[in-house]
Motif scaffolding. Structure first.
Motif, mmCIF file in Angstrom:
data_model
loop_
_atom_site.group_PDB
_atom_site.id
_atom_site.type_symbol
_atom_site.label_atom_id
_atom_site.label_comp_id
_atom_site.label_asym_id
_atom_site.label_seq_id
_atom_site.Cartn_x
_atom_site.Cartn_y
_atom_site.Cartn_z
ATOM 1 N N TYR A 35 -4.683 7.098 -6.028
ATOM 2 C CA TYR A 35 -4.183 5.762 -5.674
ATOM 3 C C TYR A 35 -3.210 5.848 -4.504
ATOM 4 O O TYR A 35 -3.270 5.040 -3.567
ATOM 5 C CB TYR A 35 -3.509 5.118 -6.893
ATOM 6 C CG TYR A 35 -2.772 3.842 -6.560
ATOM 7 C CD1 TYR A 35 -3.466 2.651 -6.356
ATOM 8 C CD2 TYR A 35 -1.382 3.819 -6.434
ATOM 9 C CE1 TYR A 35 -2.791 1.478 -6.035
ATOM 10 C CE2 TYR A 35 -0.709 2.662 -6.120
ATOM 11 C CZ TYR A 35 -1.409 1.495 -5.922
ATOM 12 O OH TYR A 35 -0.745 0.331 -5.604
ATOM 13 N N VAL B 290 -5.289 6.365 -1.429
ATOM 14 C CA VAL B 290 -5.992 5.149 -1.008
ATOM 15 C C VAL B 290 -5.041 4.204 -0.289
ATOM 16 O O VAL B 290 -5.343 3.687 0.801
ATOM 17 C CB VAL B 290 -6.637 4.449 -2.215
ATOM 18 C CG1 VAL B 290 -7.111 3.046 -1.840
ATOM 19 C CG2 VAL B 290 -7.813 5.257 -2.748
ATOM 20 N N THR B 291 -3.885 3.950 -0.884
ATOM 21 C CA THR B 291 -2.945 3.010 -0.270
ATOM 22 C C THR B 291 -2.414 3.553 1.054
ATOM 23 O O THR B 291 -2.200 2.787 2.005
ATOM 24 C CB THR B 291 -1.772 2.717 -1.215
ATOM 25 O OG1 THR B 291 -1.130 3.945 -1.598
ATOM 26 C CG2 THR B 291 -2.256 2.011 -2.472
ATOM 27 N N ASN B 292 -2.217 4.845 1.145
ATOM 28 C CA ASN B 292 -1.728 5.434 2.392
ATOM 29 C C ASN B 292 -2.784 5.354 3.487
ATOM 30 O O ASN B 292 -2.459 5.225 4.673
ATOM 31 C CB ASN B 292 -1.325 6.883 2.158
ATOM 32 C CG ASN B 292 -0.515 7.467 3.297
ATOM 33 O OD1 ASN B 292 0.419 6.848 3.780
ATOM 34 N ND2 ASN B 292 -0.877 8.666 3.729
ATOM 35 N N THR C 60 -5.086 2.964 3.709
ATOM 36 C CA THR C 60 -5.384 1.569 4.044
ATOM 37 C C THR C 60 -4.181 0.850 4.636
ATOM 38 O O THR C 60 -4.320 0.033 5.548
ATOM 39 C CB THR C 60 -5.881 0.812 2.804
ATOM 40 O OG1 THR C 60 -4.944 0.993 1.726
ATOM 41 C CG2 THR C 60 -7.244 1.330 2.359
ATOM 42 N N ALA C 61 -2.989 1.143 4.128
ATOM 43 C CA ALA C 61 -1.772 0.522 4.661
ATOM 44 C C ALA C 61 -1.152 1.365 5.764
ATOM 45 O O ALA C 61 -0.250 0.888 6.473
ATOM 46 C CB ALA C 61 -0.750 0.320 3.541
ATOM 47 N N THR D 167 3.425 2.897 -0.157
ATOM 48 C CA THR D 167 3.575 1.566 -0.755
ATOM 49 C C THR D 167 4.596 1.653 -1.898
ATOM 50 O O THR D 167 5.782 1.599 -1.668
ATOM 51 C CB THR D 167 2.219 1.030 -1.241
ATOM 52 O OG1 THR D 167 1.599 1.998 -2.104
ATOM 53 C CG2 THR D 167 1.297 0.762 -0.054
ATOM 54 N N ASP D 168 4.125 1.798 -3.144
ATOM 55 C CA ASP D 168 5.072 1.844 -4.265
ATOM 56 C C ASP D 168 5.480 3.261 -4.634
ATOM 57 O O ASP D 168 6.371 3.458 -5.456
ATOM 58 C CB ASP D 168 4.466 1.156 -5.488
ATOM 59 C CG ASP D 168 3.194 1.845 -5.975
ATOM 60 O OD1 ASP D 168 2.523 2.488 -5.140
ATOM 61 O OD2 ASP D 168 2.870 1.736 -7.168
ATOM 62 N N SER E 232 -2.230 9.291 7.289
ATOM 63 C CA SER E 232 -2.124 7.968 7.906
ATOM 64 C C SER E 232 -2.677 7.965 9.326
ATOM 65 O O SER E 232 -3.411 7.054 9.723
ATOM 66 C CB SER E 232 -0.661 7.511 7.925
ATOM 67 O OG SER E 232 -0.169 7.319 6.624
#
Length: 238
Positions: A190, A193-195, A197-198, A202-203, A219
């Motif tokens: 997770y 994935v967030t790294n 896409t963003a 993130t959190d 990234s």
């Protein structure tokens, strides 16, 4: 019956916990190997089956050491597991380098095939960095469940569960302090994935220098892939 979570933790010491299941990591590794196996030939660093075969050979003893759950760890186990992740990551970064060259080449004719390949590389990027975070954080998956928390190496990541002890009851009950929560492979995937896409945390925040370095590399590669794919897709559509 124990009357509180603290009593339950006292009666069931951390070193007696069941280890993390082996199957998710094996499945993620096999998916990464398969994605590389089906890349176009011009993106491969060696003959098509050489690297996948080598990665599979490295995977077999890791399964043999911990066939069902990750509870045993030796120096050889750590070297093999980290070598496997590094090999997958290096081959994927090499494929990305060739992809960048191919996508910016004015005379390239198989643009659509390369766009599909870029998706394969992006997905592999997510998997391999998720595996890297999973292997490195707090000494790896075996240490996180088998070693007492006070004896664990410094954390590479700070998860929201690590800060939830003071939240409302239904949230604090699942926190690291109350429930002795530890992250699993899905948590690190997770993060990956967030790294990707963003293009930023993130959190879950990186704490160590190596975690910040790995997240920066992920990234940048994800951003580079996305920009090139968008640019190439626009040129193909026009």
């Amino acid at each position: 019956m124990p009357r509180s979570r603290e009593e339950a933790r006292f009666r069931h010491p951390r070193h007696e916990r069941r280890g993390e299941p082996r199957l998710p990591a094996v499945a993620a590794t096999l998916v990464a190997i398969a994605l590389y196996l089906f890349l176009p030939q011009q993106l491969l660093i060696a003959p098509r089956y050489v690297l996948p075969a080598l990665e599979f050979v490295l995977l077999v003893p890791l399964i043999a050491i911990n066939p069902r759950r990750l509870t045993r760890q030796t120096r050889a186990f750590r070297v093999l597991s980290l070598t496997l992740v590094a090999l997958i990551g290096a081959s994927n970064l090499f494929a990305l380098g060739i992809l960048v060259h191919e996508l910016v080449s004015a005379g390239v004719k198989d643009g659509r095939e390369l766009l599909v390949a870029s998706l394969q590389i992006w997905l592999t990027n997510i998997i391999v960095f998720g595996l890297a975070y999973w292997e490195l954080d707090r000494g790896g998956p075996v240490s996180r469940t088998q070693v007492p928390r006070e004896s664990l190496p410094l954390a590479d990541f700070r998860f929201s569960q690590d800060e939830n002890a003071g939240a409302v009851q239904e949230v604090s009950d699942g926190s690291s302090k109350t429930a002795d929560w530890v992250p699993t492979l899905m948590d690190y995937l997770y993060v990956s994935v967030t790294n990707s896409t963003a293009f930023s945390p993130t959190d879950t925040m990186p704490l160590s220098a190596r975690a910040k370095f790995l997240m920066s590399v992920e990234s940048v590669t994800a951003l580079l892939t996305s920009l090139l794919v968008i640019a190439r897709a626009v040129s193909i559509l026009h």
